[in-house]
Design a protein around this motif. Sequence first.
Motif, PDB file in Angstrom:
ATOM      1  N   LEU A 177     -10.757   0.480  -3.039  1.00 50.80           N
ATOM      2  CA  LEU A 177     -11.047   1.569  -2.094  1.00 50.80           C
ATOM      3  C   LEU A 177     -10.015   2.684  -2.219  1.00 50.80           C
ATOM      4  O   LEU A 177     -10.364   3.870  -2.148  1.00 50.80           O
ATOM      5  N   MET A 178      -8.752   2.320  -2.402  1.00 53.50           N
ATOM      6  CA  MET A 178      -7.718   3.339  -2.603  1.00 53.50           C
ATOM      7  C   MET A 178      -7.996   4.149  -3.864  1.00 53.50           C
ATOM      8  O   MET A 178      -7.881   5.378  -3.869  1.00 53.50           O
ATOM      9  N   VAL A 206      -9.212  -3.632  -1.179  1.00 52.89           N
ATOM     10  CA  VAL A 206      -8.397  -2.532  -0.672  1.00 52.89           C
ATOM     11  C   VAL A 206      -7.924  -1.642  -1.829  1.00 52.89           C
ATOM     12  O   VAL A 206      -7.960  -0.408  -1.735  1.00 52.89           O
ATOM     13  N   ILE A 240       0.843  -1.202   0.000  1.00 50.11           N
ATOM     14  CA  ILE A 240       0.000   0.000   0.000  1.00 50.11           C
ATOM     15  C   ILE A 240       0.870   1.240   0.000  1.00 50.11           C
ATOM     16  O   ILE A 240       0.632   2.188  -0.770  1.00 50.11           O
ATOM     17  N   GLY A 265      -7.336  -8.028  -0.948  1.00 53.97           N
ATOM     18  CA  GLY A 265      -6.441  -7.037  -1.545  1.00 53.97           C
ATOM     19  C   GLY A 265      -7.092  -6.269  -2.691  1.00 53.97           C
ATOM     20  O   GLY A 265      -6.863  -5.067  -2.851  1.00 53.97           O
TER      21      GLY A 265
END
Length: 222
Positions: free
Chosen positions: A202-203, A199, A5, A196
Motif C-alpha cells: 500500500l505504501m 502495508v 514505516i 506487513g
Amino acid sequence: MLPAIYGTLWTVGLSTLMSFPLGIATAIYLNEYSGMEKLRSFLQINLNSLAGVPSVIFGVVGLGFLSYVLGLGRSILVGAIVLAFLTLPLVTVSALEALKAVPDDLRFGGYALGATRWEVIKYIVLPRALPMMLTGSILATSRAMGEAAPILVISGLLFIREVPASPLDRFTVMPLLLYNWISRPQLEFRELASAGIIVLLLMLILLNAVAIYLRYRLSRRQ
C-alpha cells in the motif's frame, strides 16, 4: 510496524531528494553540453560502474566510510545516501532518455529567438522532459523501498521500538522487519508478516500514485 514505516519513509524520501536532482543535473550535462569530453566520459563510466555494483557493496562502503570515517553512525542519513547512489544510475538514464526524446527543432527555435542554452533547457527542454523523468523516479523509488541488503549492513536492526524523529536516529525498514517475522517459526509472526507485506504494498502504491499524478499534471500543462 510504526518505527519501520517511519524508517522506510525517511530513507526513501531523503534518497529521492538526493538522487532526483543529481540525476537530472547529470543527464542535462551529458545530453545538452558537449564540451569537456573527458569529464563526460568519466561520468558515463562511473554511471555504468554504479549500475553493475551489487547492492550489498553499497551498504558495506556506506558503513565503512559514512558511518565510521565521517562519524555519521548507523543513522537514517547514511541509509538515504546509500540508497541515493544505488538508484542514481536508474534516475540518470531515464532522465537522459527523456531529454533525448525532446525534438531538436524546439531547441533550434529557442536559439533562433535569441535564448541562451540555459534558457532553452529551463523553459523548453525540461518542461517537456520532466514527465518522463518522473517515470524513472517511480522505478527508483520502488527499488529503494524494497532494498534490504544495504540497509541490513548499515542499520543492523531488525526491530526497534522507538520511532525515528530525525535523520541522525537509528532505524529499521519494512523489508528488514518482514524478514525478521518470516524467519520465525510461530504462526503469529507469519500472520504479522502477511499484514506487513500488505502495508508495504500500500505504501508503494501510494507513492507511485503521487508520482503518476504529478506526471499527469505536468503533461497537461505543456
